[in-house]
Design an enzyme around this catalytic site. Structure first.
Site, PDB file in Angstrom:
ATOM      1  N   CYS A   1       6.398   0.334   1.492  1.00  0.00           N
ATOM      2  CA  CYS A   1       5.111  -0.348   1.432  1.00  0.00           C
ATOM      3  C   CYS A   1       5.240  -1.736   0.791  1.00  0.00           C
ATOM      4  CB  CYS A   1       4.101   0.534   0.701  1.00  0.00           C
ATOM      5  SG  CYS A   1       2.396   0.012   0.857  1.00  0.00           S
ATOM      6  N   HIS A   2       4.739  -1.929  -0.423  1.00  0.00           N
ATOM      7  CA  HIS A   2       4.865  -3.200  -1.142  1.00  0.00           C
ATOM      8  C   HIS A   2       6.137  -3.229  -1.991  1.00  0.00           C
ATOM      9  CE1 HIS A   2       0.637  -3.473  -0.005  1.00  0.00           C
ATOM     10  NE2 HIS A   2       0.654  -4.750  -0.354  1.00  0.00           N
TER      11      HIS A   2
END
Length: 192
Positions: free
Chosen positions: A102-103
């Site tokens: 994800c991030h």
């Protein structure tokens, strides 16, 4: 059994921490929660709670077989800590698996290890990765050498499978084509 470092700060994506943590534990590995401070209670975006076991200054990459970087806003907080950035870079230098979802790839950018790697991430940080010299693709999971990346919670099964595979069989081959995998029509895409 291998020791696996999980680096976490507040606002982590709950499932992106918990699913890999539980999967590794069930496979007989020892996940260790590492933060900027030891013994600190952290909250996930959806309310999950976790307590750090070690401070980053107390550990080194040599103590672990792999690193997991859950997403959410946690990586944005972690990349402000020079010790945490160095910890991530040391896994890269030691050619140990770095699994980032994800991030989480924000930490790859901050550690200056995204350059010339094929990666994926949550779409909102695509430009950050490209600006850091990475090749970004929209795939469930990408393995480029010791860098494993995924996009979102829906990808966690493939993400965990890639990490378990590298722990058992060794680092994946580097992806050498500068073309996105879907553009290389003469062979199957080198991602899972």
């Amino acid at each position: 059994m291998a020791r696996i470092a999980f680096i976490v700060a507040n606002d982590f994506e709950d499932s992106e921490f918990q699913v890999p943590f539980d999967t590794l534990k069930q496979a007989g590995h020892e996940p260790v929660v590492i933060g900027v401070e030891a013994g600190k209670g952290l909250k996930g975006k959806k309310g999950a709670e976790v307590r750090t076991e070690k401070a980053v200054k107390e550990v080194k990459a040599a103590d672990f077989a792999a690193l997991v970087i859950p997403g959410g806003y946690s990586p944005d907080h972690l990349r402000m800590d020079i010790g945490m950035v160095g910890f991530v870079r040391d896994f890269f230098k030691e050619d140990k698996p770095i699994a980032s979802v994800c991030h989480g790839p924000w930490m790859l950018v901050e550690a200056d290890i995204a350059d010339e790697r094929t990666v994926t991430s949550f779409p909102s940080i695509k430009t950050d990765l490209i600006n850091a010299g990475a090749r970004w693709v929209d795939r469930q999971v990408v393995e480029d050498g010791n860098i494993i990346t995924s996009r979102k919670p829906d990808d966690l099964e493939a993400f965990c499978a890639a990490l378990l595979r590298q722990l058992k069989a060794g680092i994946a081959p580097r992806l050498e084509s500068p073309l996105a995998p879907e553009a290389a029509a003469d062979r199957a895409p080198p991602v899972h």
